[in-house]
Design a protein around this motif. Structure first.
Motif, PDB file in Angstrom:
ATOM      1  N   PRO A   1      -7.372 -24.244  -7.504  1.00 17.96           N
ATOM      2  CA  PRO A   1      -8.374 -23.553  -7.056  1.00 17.96           C
ATOM      3  C   PRO A   1      -9.439 -24.294  -6.223  1.00 17.96           C
ATOM      4  O   PRO A   1      -9.775 -25.548  -6.688  1.00 17.96           O
ATOM      5  CB  PRO A   1      -9.215 -23.182  -8.414  1.00 17.96           C
ATOM      6  CG  PRO A   1      -8.211 -23.042  -9.483  1.00 17.96           C
ATOM      7  CD  PRO A   1      -7.199 -24.213  -8.932  1.00 17.96           C
ATOM      8  N   ALA A   2      -9.738 -23.878  -4.919  1.00 20.51           N
ATOM      9  CA  ALA A   2     -10.761 -24.657  -4.082  1.00 20.51           C
ATOM     10  C   ALA A   2     -12.358 -24.630  -4.674  1.00 20.51           C
ATOM     11  O   ALA A   2     -12.987 -25.426  -4.525  1.00 20.51           O
ATOM     12  CB  ALA A   2     -10.879 -24.017  -2.731  1.00 20.51           C
TER      13      ALA A   2
ATOM     14  N   SER B   1      -3.755 -23.554 -11.427  1.00 20.98           N
ATOM     15  CA  SER B   1      -3.120 -22.625 -10.888  1.00 20.98           C
ATOM     16  C   SER B   1      -2.053 -21.907 -11.764  1.00 20.98           C
ATOM     17  O   SER B   1      -1.454 -20.795 -11.595  1.00 20.98           O
ATOM     18  CB  SER B   1      -2.089 -23.156  -9.687  1.00 20.98           C
ATOM     19  OG  SER B   1      -1.115 -23.919 -10.108  1.00 20.98           O
ATOM     20  N   THR B   2      -2.008 -22.514 -13.176  1.00 19.79           N
ATOM     21  CA  THR B   2      -1.175 -21.784 -14.074  1.00 19.79           C
ATOM     22  C   THR B   2      -1.376 -20.197 -14.342  1.00 19.79           C
ATOM     23  O   THR B   2      -2.718 -19.899 -14.529  1.00 19.79           O
ATOM     24  CB  THR B   2      -1.307 -22.529 -15.473  1.00 19.79           C
ATOM     25  OG1 THR B   2      -2.692 -22.651 -15.734  1.00 19.79           O
ATOM     26  CG2 THR B   2      -0.619 -23.965 -15.287  1.00 19.79           C
TER      27      THR B   2
ATOM     28  N   PRO C   1     -12.520 -30.996 -13.066  1.00 16.58           N
ATOM     29  CA  PRO C   1     -11.172 -31.404 -12.448  1.00 16.58           C
ATOM     30  C   PRO C   1     -11.045 -30.758 -11.146  1.00 16.58           C
ATOM     31  O   PRO C   1     -10.019 -31.079 -10.288  1.00 16.58           O
ATOM     32  CB  PRO C   1     -10.209 -31.015 -13.514  1.00 16.58           C
ATOM     33  CG  PRO C   1     -10.663 -29.694 -14.035  1.00 16.58           C
ATOM     34  CD  PRO C   1     -12.177 -29.969 -14.141  1.00 16.58           C
ATOM     35  N   VAL C   2     -11.866 -29.484 -10.716  1.00 21.16           N
ATOM     36  CA  VAL C   2     -11.879 -29.100  -9.462  1.00 21.16           C
ATOM     37  C   VAL C   2     -13.413 -28.743  -9.184  1.00 21.16           C
ATOM     38  O   VAL C   2     -14.181 -28.921 -10.179  1.00 21.16           O
ATOM     39  CB  VAL C   2     -10.975 -27.820  -9.495  1.00 21.16           C
ATOM     40  CG1 VAL C   2      -9.593 -27.973  -9.577  1.00 21.16           C
ATOM     41  CG2 VAL C   2     -11.662 -26.521 -10.310  1.00 21.16           C
TER      42      VAL C   2
ATOM     43  N   PRO D   1      -6.454 -20.625   0.544  1.00 20.01           N
ATOM     44  CA  PRO D   1      -7.682 -21.228  -0.547  1.00 20.01           C
ATOM     45  C   PRO D   1      -7.581 -19.939  -1.509  1.00 20.01           C
ATOM     46  O   PRO D   1      -7.588 -18.928  -1.434  1.00 20.01           O
ATOM     47  CB  PRO D   1      -8.634 -21.396   0.684  1.00 20.01           C
ATOM     48  CG  PRO D   1      -8.288 -20.590   1.707  1.00 20.01           C
ATOM     49  CD  PRO D   1      -6.862 -20.431   1.778  1.00 20.01           C
ATOM     50  N   LEU D   2      -8.173 -20.723  -2.565  1.00 24.02           N
ATOM     51  CA  LEU D   2      -8.334 -19.825  -3.850  1.00 24.02           C
ATOM     52  C   LEU D   2      -9.774 -20.000  -4.692  1.00 24.02           C
ATOM     53  O   LEU D   2      -9.978 -21.402  -4.795  1.00 24.02           O
ATOM     54  CB  LEU D   2      -7.132 -19.988  -5.050  1.00 24.02           C
ATOM     55  CG  LEU D   2      -7.167 -19.533  -6.259  1.00 24.02           C
ATOM     56  CD1 LEU D   2      -7.082 -17.808  -6.120  1.00 24.02           C
ATOM     57  CD2 LEU D   2      -5.996 -19.907  -7.311  1.00 24.02           C
ATOM     58  N   ILE D   3     -10.517 -19.002  -4.993  1.00 27.04           N
ATOM     59  CA  ILE D   3     -11.774 -19.011  -5.439  1.00 27.04           C
ATOM     60  C   ILE D   3     -11.600 -18.385  -6.869  1.00 27.04           C
ATOM     61  O   ILE D   3     -11.020 -17.154  -6.850  1.00 27.04           O
ATOM     62  CB  ILE D   3     -12.827 -18.629  -5.017  1.00 27.04           C
ATOM     63  CG1 ILE D   3     -13.261 -19.565  -3.623  1.00 27.04           C
ATOM     64  CG2 ILE D   3     -14.300 -18.512  -5.852  1.00 27.04           C
ATOM     65  CD1 ILE D   3     -14.283 -19.082  -2.797  1.00 27.04           C
ATOM     66  N   THR D   4     -11.924 -18.946  -7.845  1.00 20.57           N
ATOM     67  CA  THR D   4     -11.720 -18.325  -9.223  1.00 20.57           C
ATOM     68  C   THR D   4     -13.032 -18.085  -9.949  1.00 20.57           C
ATOM     69  O   THR D   4     -13.879 -18.948  -9.815  1.00 20.57           O
ATOM     70  CB  THR D   4     -10.931 -19.039 -10.203  1.00 20.57           C
ATOM     71  OG1 THR D   4     -11.323 -20.218 -10.412  1.00 20.57           O
ATOM     72  CG2 THR D   4      -9.285 -19.163  -9.613  1.00 20.57           C
TER      73      THR D   4
END
Length: 390
Positions: free
Chosen positions: A180-181, A158-159, A14-15, A142-145
């Motif tokens: 998340p990007a 993002s939860t 989904p991302v 921007p966010l990398i997980t």
């Protein structure tokens, strides 16, 4: 599927997801591709000194992206810690976040990303409240997980579950505009996870798949993800615990955990409603708490999940689809994983039942439990998990 677990793949749903052994080495390139020139790495205290964090920081520093780390995140992240991360993000002039760790590290990073570029209160992003209009605020960074355990499934949304230190309750924060990007799934990172943590986090993923699947409502995408997650987890979790260096098992668990995390966008249930509040008060490990609660909640929900038991039993490869067979298989798996039988064994006392049950009723997961709940019923389930267990 088996051979694919040892290969690299990129998925867009989904991302964007980058899967494959050794792919953490690509982190600097991935940061730049996603607009980061000075990322802040966020992790939990327990992970800060582990080799994968040092390796990640080395990769970033080696190409001039800095070596900034915020690791003041508890096993159950607190609002005060998020405020500290926001302050570091701003004072350091950072332009993105790399959240690495188990659920706590990623939740901490995501919550910091929610607040880093605006002056809104953290609780303005509480899941049950109307989402803030962000048009007058700068964009989220921007966010990398990067998950380092196969359990939380927190990498594609993002939860984030954060403890309110005024009320000692856990709340979910998020915003639809923060995604998340990129989620980076590298099974090699999880090889060093000890067997007990492999079991506890894997049980968390198991609970996500089961609870998401039995949530009422029509959501075939989440249902499909939940069943495939349950198939992968029931197949690979015992192997990952017994043989921690089994890369195929680690890959199967990482993909299963990710799918279970996608599935619970549909919702969760009483296991999580109780576990969130037990964790907020007693700082227990979330996955372990979930695992101990699961049999008591399954027995309570049994009359309301008859139609869902057969597909779950089939996904697990069980010999028949009766509830008793399914329940026994779950309990046997928990036994084999070394999960304690009762919450009392991890320090949760019976005299908390009234208080915790009342708090659990306020949790968003209580509202999607398949069987309607009352405070007295929730208390009875909690006491069963504290005193009786499986």
């Amino acid at each position: 599927m088996t051979n694919s677990l040892l290969s690299s793949s990129d998925w867009s749903f989904p991302v964007p997801i980058a899967y494959g052994p050794g792919r953490i080495a690509e982190i600097a390139v991935l940061c730049r591709q996603n607009g980061m020139q000075k990322p802040l790495v966020v992790t939990d205290r327990g992970s800060a000194s582990l080799p994968f964090v040092a390796s990640l920081l080395d990769c970033l520093e080696g190409v001039g992206l800095g070596r900034a780390l915020y690791s003041e995140i508890s096993p159950n992240p607190r609002d005060t810690e998020i405020a500290g991360g926001k302050a570091m993000f701003r004072s350091g002039g950072h332009d993105g976040i790399v959240a690495i760790g188990g659920g706590s590290g990623m939740d901490g990073g995501k919550a910091i990303a929610l607040t880093a570029t605006n002056d809104l209160d953290l609780w303005a992003f509480e899941f049950e409240q109307p989402a803030p209009n962000m048009s007058a605020h700068p964009a989220f960074p921007p966010l990398i997980t990067i998950p380092t355990t196969a359990g939380t499934g927190a990498e594609t949304e993002s939860t984030a579950m954060i403890t309110d230190t005024q009320r000692w309750m856990k709340w979910c924060v998020w915003h639809a505009e923060l995604k998340p990007a990129l989620a980076l799934l590298d099974p090699e990172i999880t090889i060093g996870l000890p067997p007990n943590l492999t079991a506890w986090t894997g049980a968390d993923a198991l609970v996500h798949a089961i609870e998401a699947y039995v949530v009422p409502g029509f959501h075939p995408l989440c249902d499909g993800a939940a069943l495939e997650a349950l198939r992968l987890i029931s197949r690979w979790l015992p192997d990952a615990v017994e043989d921690p260096a089994n890369l195929e098992a680690r890959g199967g668990m990482l993909v299963g955990s990710c799918l279970a995390g996608v599935a619970f966008l549909k919702g969760l249930g009483l296991v999580h409603a109780l576990s969130h509040m037990v964790g907020a008060e007693y700082d227990t490990h979330h996955g372990l708490t979930n695992a101990i609660l699961l049999p008591s909640v399954l027995r309570f929900n049994a009359p309301s999940i008859e139609a869902q038991v057969a597909p779950m039993a089939q996904a697990m490869g069980l010999p028949d689809t009766r509830f008793d067979t399914f329940d026994k298989a779950i309990c046997t798996m928990l036994d084999d994983l070394g999960i304690p039988e009762t919450l009392a064994e991890i320090g949760v006392p019976p005299d908390c039942a009234d208080r915790v049950a009342a708090k659990a009723m306020e949790d968003s997961a209580a509202g999607t439990n398949p069987r309607p709940l009352s405070v007295s019923e929730v208390k009875a389930v909690l006491l069963d998990a504290i005193e009786v267990g499986r």
